[in-house]
Design a protein around this motif. Structure first.
Motif, mmCIF file in Angstrom:
data_model
loop_
_atom_site.group_PDB
_atom_site.id
_atom_site.type_symbol
_atom_site.label_atom_id
_atom_site.label_comp_id
_atom_site.label_asym_id
_atom_site.label_seq_id
_atom_site.Cartn_x
_atom_site.Cartn_y
_atom_site.Cartn_z
ATOM 1 N N ILE A 75 0.872 -1.180 0.000
ATOM 2 C CA ILE A 75 0.000 0.000 0.000
ATOM 3 C C ILE A 75 0.901 1.220 0.000
ATOM 4 O O ILE A 75 1.705 1.407 0.919
ATOM 5 N N LEU A 76 0.804 2.020 -1.042
ATOM 6 C CA LEU A 76 1.638 3.207 -1.180
ATOM 7 C C LEU A 76 0.845 4.434 -0.749
ATOM 8 O O LEU A 76 -0.290 4.637 -1.200
ATOM 9 N N VAL A 77 1.449 5.255 0.114
ATOM 10 C CA VAL A 77 0.760 6.430 0.664
ATOM 11 C C VAL A 77 1.686 7.641 0.603
ATOM 12 O O VAL A 77 2.906 7.486 0.530
ATOM 13 N N PRO A 78 1.128 8.855 0.663
ATOM 14 C CA PRO A 78 1.977 10.040 0.509
ATOM 15 C C PRO A 78 2.767 10.450 1.741
ATOM 16 O O PRO A 78 3.808 11.099 1.614
ATOM 17 N N PHE A 151 -1.587 -4.317 -5.176
ATOM 18 C CA PHE A 151 -0.830 -3.064 -5.075
ATOM 19 C C PHE A 151 -1.846 -1.932 -4.998
ATOM 20 O O PHE A 151 -2.696 -1.788 -5.889
ATOM 21 N N VAL A 152 -1.779 -1.149 -3.922
ATOM 22 C CA VAL A 152 -2.771 -0.099 -3.667
ATOM 23 C C VAL A 152 -2.092 1.266 -3.655
ATOM 24 O O VAL A 152 -1.061 1.460 -2.987
ATOM 25 N N LEU A 153 -2.654 2.210 -4.381
ATOM 26 C CA LEU A 153 -2.258 3.616 -4.289
ATOM 27 C C LEU A 153 -3.340 4.339 -3.501
ATOM 28 O O LEU A 153 -4.458 4.497 -3.984
ATOM 29 N N ASP A 154 -3.023 4.739 -2.289
ATOM 30 C CA ASP A 154 -3.995 5.445 -1.453
ATOM 31 C C ASP A 154 -3.679 6.938 -1.483
ATOM 32 O O ASP A 154 -2.520 7.340 -1.352
ATOM 33 N N GLU A 155 -4.720 7.741 -1.665
ATOM 34 C CA GLU A 155 -4.577 9.194 -1.817
ATOM 35 C C GLU A 155 -3.642 9.497 -2.999
ATOM 36 O O GLU A 155 -2.664 10.242 -2.876
ATOM 37 N N PHE A 184 -6.988 4.648 -5.121
ATOM 38 C CA PHE A 184 -7.968 5.417 -4.365
ATOM 39 C C PHE A 184 -7.545 6.876 -4.361
ATOM 40 O O PHE A 184 -6.372 7.190 -4.128
ATOM 41 N N SER A 185 -8.492 7.758 -4.624
ATOM 42 C CA SER A 185 -8.195 9.181 -4.698
ATOM 43 C C SER A 185 -9.374 9.977 -4.157
ATOM 44 O O SER A 185 -10.528 9.588 -4.339
ATOM 45 N N ALA A 186 -9.066 11.069 -3.450
ATOM 46 C CA ALA A 186 -10.143 11.909 -2.921
ATOM 47 C C ALA A 186 -10.793 12.734 -4.022
ATOM 48 O O ALA A 186 -11.954 13.116 -3.924
ATOM 49 N N THR A 187 -10.020 13.007 -5.078
ATOM 50 C CA THR A 187 -10.543 13.741 -6.226
ATOM 51 C C THR A 187 -10.191 12.958 -7.484
ATOM 52 O O THR A 187 -9.329 12.083 -7.467
ATOM 53 N N MET A 188 -10.837 13.264 -8.579
ATOM 54 C CA MET A 188 -10.584 12.527 -9.812
ATOM 55 C C MET A 188 -10.378 13.483 -10.991
ATOM 56 O O MET A 188 -11.117 13.487 -11.982
#
Length: 409
Positions: A75-78, A151-155, A184-188
């Motif tokens: 899980i990749l996060v900023p 594999f997850v991209l969060d935010e 996953f993204s808060a905006t698109m």
């Protein structure tokens, strides 16, 4: 929909029951079946909607069904704070499953780096990482990713805004071709869609509409000049009902100055910014969570990376540059069916931004009169440029100085 209807393994259901997870949120209800089927997915959902559990529960279910001492998910996060928070959530949800996890991020000491290396070498099941530190491990040691399934991209929007696009593509190059990718993204915005096309295969799209601020949030705005903000803030903080407060400022320098000034006033306040050592940042969050620190002052990293229930007041010391950031910021209060207050200071220069926020949420925010003894603030006229006479005098003064220099020359 109840969590018992998803068909998770009994060990995972037992963990959810112990955490009193009963009803799925909309993002969980829509995404969990898709993830269990194995499709790549793009999901648009804000912080606070339950998205972490939306992707973690099916991943934990898959790990529990095929137990191996190997890396099964990344899980990749900023941010470091978000990595730690997600890892803590995983520990709670996976308690009865036997799944292992570790958070990997920079800024720690050499001992922490060695612990991360050892966990990777021994086949920890789930890695929650920031891009830079994960690349450091991938390039410095042989990492066995042959059993990786998720594999997850969060935010993802935050990561692209922070310039991590090339790092993400580099990480993807190390992964096996056969895997499930979840974004996953808060905006698109368009840049997210274009990026997703590069790395996802025929993704299913789930879009949970940008939620309006919770009905439990009492939103207020003060029209103030910059010089009035600190005095107004001090008066607001005299209210003892505000037992846990987050103050947002857009600049790191402002965060530092605000924290120092509040501390001088005897207020238990801490600034939260990137100049702090990781251990100090973790200590501040821990003390704020346990109510040892009453006021946390920080930038927008807090609005996405820290999830704390029971915050009674959010103050926007300045208007956020993006209307959606306003929803993220004030969403720190009134969480988990609680109520809270959100106050925004609107100066003469930020009125157009604030008008865009009101357009986004669909209604005007109540404007509160300044306390007795304050000079009048600016009039609310978003269509008009800054009309602060003090700014004009300052400009004229500087102009006169330049004129005098030219005259003397």
């Amino acid at each position: 929909m109840r969590f018992t209807e998803f068909g998770f393994v009994p060990e995972l259901e037992e963990g959810l029951e112990s955490m009193m997870f009963e009803e799925a949120t909309p993002i969980q209800e829509q995404t969990i079946p898709i993830i269990k089927k194995g499709s790549d997915m793009i999901a648009c959902a804000q912080t606070g909607t339950g998205k972490t559990a939306a992707y973690m529960l099916p991943i934990l279910d898959a790990v529990a069904r095929d137990a191996k001492e190997s890396i099964r998910a990344i899980i990749l996060v900023p941010t470091r704070e978000l990595a730690l928070q997600i890892d803590q959530q995983i520990m709670g949800m996976s308690y009865y499953t036997g799944a292992t996890s570790i958070s990997i991020y920079g800024g720690g000491d050499g001992m922490g780096y060695e612990q991360q290396k050892r966990a990777i070498r021994e086949g920890v099941n789930i890695i929650v990482a920031t891009p830079g530190r994960l690349i450091s491990h991938l390039t410095s040691m042989k990492v066995d990713l042959t059993h990786l399934t998720h594999f997850v991209l969060d935010e993802a929007d935050s990561m692209l805004d922070m310039g991590f696009q090339d790092d993400i593509l580099r990480i993807v190059s190390y992964l096996p071709k056969k895997k499930q990718m979840l974004l996953f993204s808060a905006t698109m915005p368009l840049k997210i869609r274009n990026f997703a096309r590069k790395i996802l295969y025929q993704p299913v799209e789930v879009n949970i509409a940008i939620s309006k601020p919770s009905e439990g949030i009492d939103q207020r705005a003060y029209l103030v000049y910059d010089k009035q903000k600190m005095d107004l803030l001090k008066i607001i903080l005299q209210d003892v009902n505000y037992v846990s407060v987050i103050i947002f400022a857009s600049q790191k320098t402002t965060v530092k100055l605000l924290a120092q000034e509040l501390q001088k006033q005897g207020i238990d306040a801490e600034g939260f910014h990137s100049d702090l050592e990781q251990a100090k940042r973790e200590d501040i969050v821990s003390r704020f969570r346990s109510r040892q620190v009453r006021v946390l002052v920080g930038t927008d990293v807090i609005s996405r990376g820290i999830d704390i229930v029971g915050i009674s007041l959010v103050v926007n010391y300045d208007v956020p540059p993006d209307p959606e950031d306003y929803v993220h910021r004030i969403g720190r209060t009134a969480r988990a069916a609680t109520t809270g207050t959100a106050i925004t200071f609107v100066n003469d220069k930020d009125q157009q931004r604030f008008s865009q926020i009101e357009n986004l949420i669909g209604y005007p925010v109540e404007q509160i009169a300044l306390p007795e003894g304050f000079e009048a603030g600016p009039e609310y006229n978003p269509a008009k440029k800054s009309n602060n006479p003090q700014n004009r005098r300052r400009f004229n003064k500087n102009k006169n100085k330049n004129y005098q220099k030219q005259k003397r020359a």
